[in-house]
Design a protein around this motif. Structure first.
Motif, PDB file in Angstrom:
ATOM      1  N   PHE A  52      26.482   8.256  -7.341  1.00  0.00           N
ATOM      2  CA  PHE A  52      25.929   6.900  -7.374  1.00  0.00           C
ATOM      3  C   PHE A  52      24.726   6.697  -6.454  1.00  0.00           C
ATOM      4  N   GLU A  53      24.495   7.630  -5.564  1.00  0.00           N
ATOM      5  CA  GLU A  53      23.361   7.520  -4.657  1.00  0.00           C
ATOM      6  C   GLU A  53      22.639   8.861  -4.675  1.00  0.00           C
ATOM      7  N   PHE A  86      27.379  -2.801  -9.117  1.00  0.00           N
ATOM      8  CA  PHE A  86      26.560  -1.693  -9.603  1.00  0.00           C
ATOM      9  C   PHE A  86      25.815  -2.034 -10.888  1.00  0.00           C
ATOM     10  N   LEU A  89      22.360  -0.437 -11.654  1.00  0.00           N
ATOM     11  CA  LEU A  89      22.248   1.001 -11.892  1.00  0.00           C
ATOM     12  C   LEU A  89      22.186   1.283 -13.386  1.00  0.00           C
ATOM     13  N   ILE A  94      23.785   7.417 -14.331  1.00  0.00           N
ATOM     14  CA  ILE A  94      25.029   7.678 -13.587  1.00  0.00           C
ATOM     15  C   ILE A  94      25.933   8.629 -14.365  1.00  0.00           C
TER      16      ILE A  94
END
Length: 122
Positions: A52-53, A86, A89, A94
């Motif tokens: 996620f990062e 989120f 995103l 992802i």
């Protein structure tokens, strides 16, 4: 014009129900497979950061991720994507990072280490 509004309402209802059903399905998979208890918190954080990062995942945590299983891994990632935190995103990005992380960890765990190969030859 009224039929357009009815169609729009039906479409919104269908999409909303579909999202709710997907959420319930992921929750059910997670519950039935005890997914939330199969990895230690440090490795959960490593995997989360990697997907996620921006970050990497250690060999140890790759082992825990593979031990978690693909079904749990996918359900947990999908459930996280459903969280409003989120929403900014890209789900496609992802999911791609999730698959890449899974495949890299699976290859790492499945391949014997060079030192193990040395023992096999001797």
């Amino acid at each position: 014009m009224a039929s357009l509004n009815v169609c729009s309402a039906v479409l919104v209802l269908f999409l909303t129900c579909g999202a709710a059903m997907a959420s319930k399905e992921n929750d059910q998979i997670i519950k039935e497979n005890n997914c939330e208890t199969k990895m230690g918190l440090p490795c959960v954080l490593e995997a989360f950061t990697c997907i996620f990062e921006t970050g990497s995942i250690s060999n140890k945590c790759c082992g825990e991720l593979v031990g978690l299983g693909k079904v749990c891994h996918s359900a947990l990632v999908k459930r996280t994507l459903e969280n409003p935190l989120f929403k900014d995103l890209s789900p496609a990005t992802i999911i791609a990072k999730s698959i890449q992380t899974w495949n890299n960890c699976l290859a790492l765990v499945d391949s014997p280490s060079p030192s193990a190969e040395g023992y096999m030859i001797a």
